[in-house]
Design a protein around this motif. Sequence first.
Motif, PDB file in Angstrom:
ATOM      1  N   PRO A   1      -7.603   7.152   0.607  1.00  0.00           N
ATOM      2  CA  PRO A   1      -6.554   7.766   1.424  1.00  0.00           C
ATOM      3  C   PRO A   1      -7.162   8.688   2.469  1.00  0.00           C
TER       4      PRO A   1
ATOM      5  N   SER B   1      -5.780   4.100   3.784  1.00  0.00           N
ATOM      6  CA  SER B   1      -4.362   4.393   4.016  1.00  0.00           C
ATOM      7  C   SER B   1      -4.274   5.800   4.584  1.00  0.00           C
TER       8      SER B   1
ATOM      9  N   HIS C   1      -2.230   1.582   7.390  1.00  0.00           N
ATOM     10  CA  HIS C   1      -3.260   1.131   6.460  1.00  0.00           C
ATOM     11  C   HIS C   1      -4.133   0.045   7.065  1.00  0.00           C
TER      12      HIS C   1
ATOM     13  N   LEU D   1      -8.752   2.190  -3.028  1.00  0.00           N
ATOM     14  CA  LEU D   1      -8.082   2.951  -1.992  1.00  0.00           C
ATOM     15  C   LEU D   1      -8.822   4.229  -1.616  1.00  0.00           C
TER      16      LEU D   1
ATOM     17  N   MET E   1       0.802  -1.212   0.000  1.00  0.00           N
ATOM     18  CA  MET E   1       0.000   0.000   0.000  1.00  0.00           C
ATOM     19  C   MET E   1       0.842   1.272   0.000  1.00  0.00           C
ATOM     20  N   ASP E   2       2.148   1.172  -0.224  1.00  0.00           N
ATOM     21  CA  ASP E   2       2.968   2.371  -0.407  1.00  0.00           C
ATOM     22  C   ASP E   2       2.743   2.932  -1.804  1.00  0.00           C
TER      23      ASP E   2
END
Length: 252
Positions: free
Chosen positions: A248, A167, A198, A246, A66-67
């Motif tokens: 964020p 995340s 995350h 995702l 998840m970077d």
Amino acid sequence: MNEFNRMSGRGFGGAFVALAGTAAALALFGAGAQIARAQAPLAHLGTNAIAVVEDISVAGAGVGFMDFIYAGQTIDLGTDGKLVVSYLEGCRSEIIVGGKVSFAATGATVTGGTVTPSVATSCANVSAQVAANATEAGAVAVRGTGLDGLADEIQDRVIRSSVPAFSWLAGGTGDVRVFNIGRVPAELVWSGQGENGHLEYPASAPRLSANVPYRVEVRSGGAIIGVARFSIDPTLSLPDTLANRLVPVAKP
């Protein structure tokens, strides 16, 4: 009386709607407002994030699950390390095995290894961009503006999957809470703990509904360290990659 107050301000595409209040904002969600086929800028990620790590099998590469991957970044996978990435523009994924990898928005190139791309043919490419002066990251469509009482820079993410991944940009361990903000007062749907910045919404958690406005908060030490809003639209023409699931969670 019209509950919407149309005025100039930040918007997506050619239209902007300044909401008169929280009730009006929720009505916008409930009415199935038009989804903007454009990606808002992304925040606190530098200026050129292009992909997210779905899987990596080699230690010491400098990235983990998840970077974010940035244009111009290089990663050494050694002789047989494996890296799987999905791109923030929404339609492309790659499996990379071995070698020294260099990334660009158009895809990765590798010396001493192989890149196997997968590009969805029926996909609404949303051309994600990353900027330091916005609040969210990701690869899917965006709609809405700010809700009254919330920071104006918080924008709504629309994802296809009912199983989002969160995340938070503050990193570390966090208590994650998901609220249904279509209800008054907001209803806590689920809470859990994530690590390393995350958390994936578990299959055992209550199922999230389509076209419902949700708010996710991340807390650490009793303080809110991240917040985001999102909704689910299963009709989006996007593959079910990590980048497209995702949500964020930006620093408040």
